[in-house]
Scaffold this motif. Structure first.
Motif, PDB file in Angstrom:
ATOM      1  N   PHE A 280      20.216 -31.403   1.594  1.00  0.00           N
ATOM      2  CA  PHE A 280      20.470 -30.735   3.010  1.00  0.00           C
ATOM      3  C   PHE A 280      19.767 -29.246   2.822  1.00  0.00           C
ATOM      4  CE2 PHE A 280      24.048 -33.547   3.692  1.00  0.00           C
ATOM      5  CZ  PHE A 280      23.787 -34.155   5.151  1.00  0.00           C
ATOM      6  N   VAL A 281      19.770 -28.599   1.723  1.00  0.00           N
ATOM      7  CA  VAL A 281      18.756 -27.258   1.468  1.00  0.00           C
ATOM      8  C   VAL A 281      17.361 -27.702   1.643  1.00  0.00           C
ATOM      9  CG1 VAL A 281      18.131 -25.644  -0.171  1.00  0.00           C
ATOM     10  CG2 VAL A 281      20.625 -26.442   0.007  1.00  0.00           C
ATOM     11  N   ASP A 282      17.023 -29.056   1.056  1.00  0.00           N
ATOM     12  CA  ASP A 282      15.674 -29.208   1.228  1.00  0.00           C
ATOM     13  C   ASP A 282      15.403 -29.891   2.943  1.00  0.00           C
ATOM     14  OD1 ASP A 282      15.300 -29.299  -1.428  1.00  0.00           O
ATOM     15  OD2 ASP A 282      15.424 -31.486  -1.653  1.00  0.00           O
ATOM     16  N   ALA A 283      16.064 -30.357   3.508  1.00  0.00           N
ATOM     17  CA  ALA A 283      16.130 -30.424   5.136  1.00  0.00           C
ATOM     18  C   ALA A 283      16.200 -29.165   5.710  1.00  0.00           C
ATOM     19  CB  ALA A 283      17.091 -31.236   5.651  1.00  0.00           C
ATOM     20  N   GLN A 284      16.819 -28.114   5.182  1.00  0.00           N
ATOM     21  CA  GLN A 284      16.941 -26.765   5.952  1.00  0.00           C
ATOM     22  C   GLN A 284      15.488 -26.112   5.846  1.00  0.00           C
ATOM     23  OE1 GLN A 284      19.103 -23.744   4.107  1.00  0.00           O
ATOM     24  NE2 GLN A 284      20.318 -23.265   5.938  1.00  0.00           N
ATOM     25  N   LYS A 285      15.012 -26.322   4.699  1.00  0.00           N
ATOM     26  CA  LYS A 285      13.713 -25.750   4.391  1.00  0.00           C
ATOM     27  C   LYS A 285      12.472 -25.999   5.468  1.00  0.00           C
ATOM     28  CE  LYS A 285      14.355 -24.769  -0.385  1.00  0.00           C
ATOM     29  NZ  LYS A 285      14.097 -25.424  -1.735  1.00  0.00           N
ATOM     30  N   VAL A 286      12.445 -27.193   6.081  1.00  0.00           N
ATOM     31  CA  VAL A 286      11.582 -27.831   6.814  1.00  0.00           C
ATOM     32  C   VAL A 286      11.828 -27.547   8.355  1.00  0.00           C
ATOM     33  CG1 VAL A 286      10.666 -29.609   5.179  1.00  0.00           C
ATOM     34  CG2 VAL A 286      12.512 -30.157   6.742  1.00  0.00           C
ATOM     35  N   GLN A 287      12.998 -26.901   8.706  1.00  0.00           N
ATOM     36  CA  GLN A 287      13.354 -26.860  10.020  1.00  0.00           C
ATOM     37  C   GLN A 287      12.469 -25.641  10.448  1.00  0.00           C
ATOM     38  OE1 GLN A 287      18.342 -27.701  10.028  1.00  0.00           O
ATOM     39  NE2 GLN A 287      17.508 -25.593   9.920  1.00  0.00           N
ATOM     40  N   PRO A 288      12.195 -25.475  11.865  1.00  0.00           N
ATOM     41  CA  PRO A 288      11.487 -24.475  12.336  1.00  0.00           C
ATOM     42  C   PRO A 288      12.094 -23.015  12.198  1.00  0.00           C
ATOM     43  CG  PRO A 288      11.970 -26.340  13.842  1.00  0.00           C
ATOM     44  CD  PRO A 288      12.773 -26.528  12.863  1.00  0.00           C
ATOM     45  N   LYS A 289      11.369 -22.204  11.553  1.00  0.00           N
ATOM     46  CA  LYS A 289      11.875 -20.918  11.255  1.00  0.00           C
ATOM     47  C   LYS A 289      12.892 -20.172  12.363  1.00  0.00           C
ATOM     48  CE  LYS A 289       8.635 -19.710   7.705  1.00  0.00           C
ATOM     49  NZ  LYS A 289       7.612 -18.957   7.104  1.00  0.00           N
ATOM     50  N   GLY A 290      13.887 -19.574  12.115  1.00  0.00           N
ATOM     51  CA  GLY A 290      14.707 -18.875  13.068  1.00  0.00           C
ATOM     52  C   GLY A 290      15.472 -19.911  13.815  1.00  0.00           C
ATOM     53  N   LYS A 291      15.704 -21.070  13.823  1.00  0.00           N
ATOM     54  CA  LYS A 291      16.381 -21.924  14.392  1.00  0.00           C
ATOM     55  C   LYS A 291      17.419 -22.588  13.670  1.00  0.00           C
ATOM     56  CE  LYS A 291      13.195 -22.996  18.230  1.00  0.00           C
ATOM     57  NZ  LYS A 291      12.412 -24.206  18.878  1.00  0.00           N
ATOM     58  N   THR A 292      18.544 -22.850  14.211  1.00  0.00           N
ATOM     59  CA  THR A 292      19.790 -23.435  13.524  1.00  0.00           C
ATOM     60  C   THR A 292      19.574 -24.921  13.640  1.00  0.00           C
ATOM     61  OG1 THR A 292      20.946 -21.617  13.694  1.00  0.00           O
ATOM     62  CG2 THR A 292      21.969 -23.608  12.928  1.00  0.00           C
ATOM     63  N   GLY A 293      19.793 -25.891  12.744  1.00  0.00           N
ATOM     64  CA  GLY A 293      19.662 -27.228  12.923  1.00  0.00           C
ATOM     65  C   GLY A 293      20.848 -28.144  12.355  1.00  0.00           C
ATOM     66  N   ARG A 294      20.860 -29.374  12.139  1.00  0.00           N
ATOM     67  CA  ARG A 294      21.873 -30.351  11.807  1.00  0.00           C
ATOM     68  C   ARG A 294      22.053 -29.853  10.325  1.00  0.00           C
ATOM     69  NH1 ARG A 294      20.151 -35.768  15.131  1.00  0.00           N
ATOM     70  NH2 ARG A 294      21.265 -35.093  17.017  1.00  0.00           N
ATOM     71  N   ALA A 295      21.030 -29.670   9.440  1.00  0.00           N
ATOM     72  CA  ALA A 295      21.237 -29.392   8.141  1.00  0.00           C
ATOM     73  C   ALA A 295      22.294 -28.253   7.898  1.00  0.00           C
ATOM     74  CB  ALA A 295      19.746 -29.064   7.495  1.00  0.00           C
ATOM     75  N   ASP A 296      22.016 -27.174   8.759  1.00  0.00           N
ATOM     76  CA  ASP A 296      22.911 -25.882   8.535  1.00  0.00           C
ATOM     77  C   ASP A 296      24.308 -26.258   8.925  1.00  0.00           C
ATOM     78  OD1 ASP A 296      21.098 -23.607   8.460  1.00  0.00           O
ATOM     79  OD2 ASP A 296      20.179 -24.739  10.181  1.00  0.00           O
ATOM     80  N   ILE A 297      24.546 -27.069   9.774  1.00  0.00           N
ATOM     81  CA  ILE A 297      26.160 -27.724  10.086  1.00  0.00           C
ATOM     82  C   ILE A 297      26.703 -28.242   8.994  1.00  0.00           C
ATOM     83  CG2 ILE A 297      27.479 -29.095  11.477  1.00  0.00           C
ATOM     84  CD1 ILE A 297      25.209 -28.736  13.831  1.00  0.00           C
ATOM     85  N   ALA A 298      25.796 -29.228   8.182  1.00  0.00           N
ATOM     86  CA  ALA A 298      26.400 -29.658   7.133  1.00  0.00           C
ATOM     87  C   ALA A 298      26.547 -28.910   6.112  1.00  0.00           C
ATOM     88  CB  ALA A 298      25.569 -30.834   6.608  1.00  0.00           C
TER      89      ALA A 298
END
Length: 297
Positions: free
Chosen positions: A39-57
């Motif tokens: 999930f840390v790897d998934a968080q790295k590819v999220q658009p910067k400044g945006k919270t995604g599903r990886a952050d929830i997990a």
């Protein structure tokens, strides 16, 4: 190595461990750190400044780790109770989120890989709450193998299966010694020196890394030897003293009865009024030993 092992084993998702899980005596757990890492790897590819599903997990997983830090220094029983009260509700939330999200992500995306890893290993990931002595992840073992994983680059391969097995055994002994606070070289030398003399289960158990440290073992052995030899020396001294007193009796013609209760001696003097009276014959004997002092008797 684990052919006769009974108990829990924590692994990652490597397929080679599937055969181990088929053993009826082995209970397999999965490492939460591996799931979190994806999930840390998934968080790295999220658009910067945006919270995604990886952050929830990650938020829920981090809460689980926060609980583990709170329970770090408590007993296994208290840790079990704390997990049941605090960790189980968060695991329930995470499973609910997982069931909802799994069908909404593509398997090839970074988030999809993280979600599917979590789903495929869920039954093994949540099992750490079954007992207070179980760990949430396998980080301790991974830290332990880091030294020879780095060193492996120098020798790269073992030539034979037997060589690889021997290396694994040596690594296991060394790292087990470290975990139990032993200095590896000192402990291994102690074991190799004492192993030929071991003759009972207690002797073998005393050599385990979680047993008595070598320096304490040496001190205990020395103390026991000192006590044993000291007692024997005391007995010899007592018997020698008894013989000496008996010789004095024959020389000064005192009527002394000697009664012995091993290992304590009781001497009863009839003619002298007290024990100090026994000194007098000794003094007179010393005078008799020198002809120059005969006139002083």
């Amino acid at each position: 190595l684990l052919e006769s092992y009974r108990g829990y084993v924590m692994t990652d998702d490597y397929a080679g461990y599937n055969a181990l899980a088929l053993q009826p005596s082995v209970e397999r757990l999965a490492c939460m750190a591996h799931a979190r890492r994806k999930f840390v790897d998934a968080q790295k590819v999220q658009p910067k400044g945006k919270t995604g599903r990886a952050d929830i997990a990650l938020t829920m997983i981090n809460k689980l780790y926060g609980i583990e830090r709170e329970l770090k220094d408590v007993s296994d029983e208290q840790r079990f109770t704390g997990r049941q009260e605090k960790s189980l509700p968060i695991l329930t939330q995470l499973k609910s989120w997982l069931d909802k999200t799994q069908s909404q992500v593509t398997a090839q995306s970074a988030l999809g890989k993280a979600v599917h890893y979590l789903a495929n290993n869920w039954s093994r990931l949540e099992r750490y709450v079954e007992a207070g002595y179980l760990a949430i992840d396998n980080n301790a073992a991974e830290r332990a193998i880091k030294p020879f994983v780095i060193g492996r680059k120098a020798w790269l391969f073992s030539d034979t299966v037997n060589g690889a097995t021997a290396s694994a055994k040596i690594y296991s002994l060394v790292e087990t010694a470290k975990v139990n606070g032993q200095e590896p070289y000192t402990w291994l030398r102690h074991v190799l020196e004492q192993l030929p003399h071991a003759s009972s289960v207690a002797d073998y158990e005393a050599l385990l890394a979680e047993g008595e440290p070598p320096h304490r073992y040496a001190l205990r052995q020395a103390r026991e030897k000192f006590c044993r030899d000291g007692f024997i020396g005391l007995c010899h001294g007592v018997f020698a003293t008894l013989l000496f007193v008996q010789n004095l009796v024959s020389l000064v013609k005192l009527d002394i009865r000697v009664t012995m209760f091993d290992p304590v001696l009781f001497v009863f003097l009839n003619k002298p009024r007290n024990l100090l009276g026994a000194v007098a014959p000794v003094r007179r004997l010393s005078w008799l030993s020198d002809d120059r002092h005969l006139r002083r008797l």
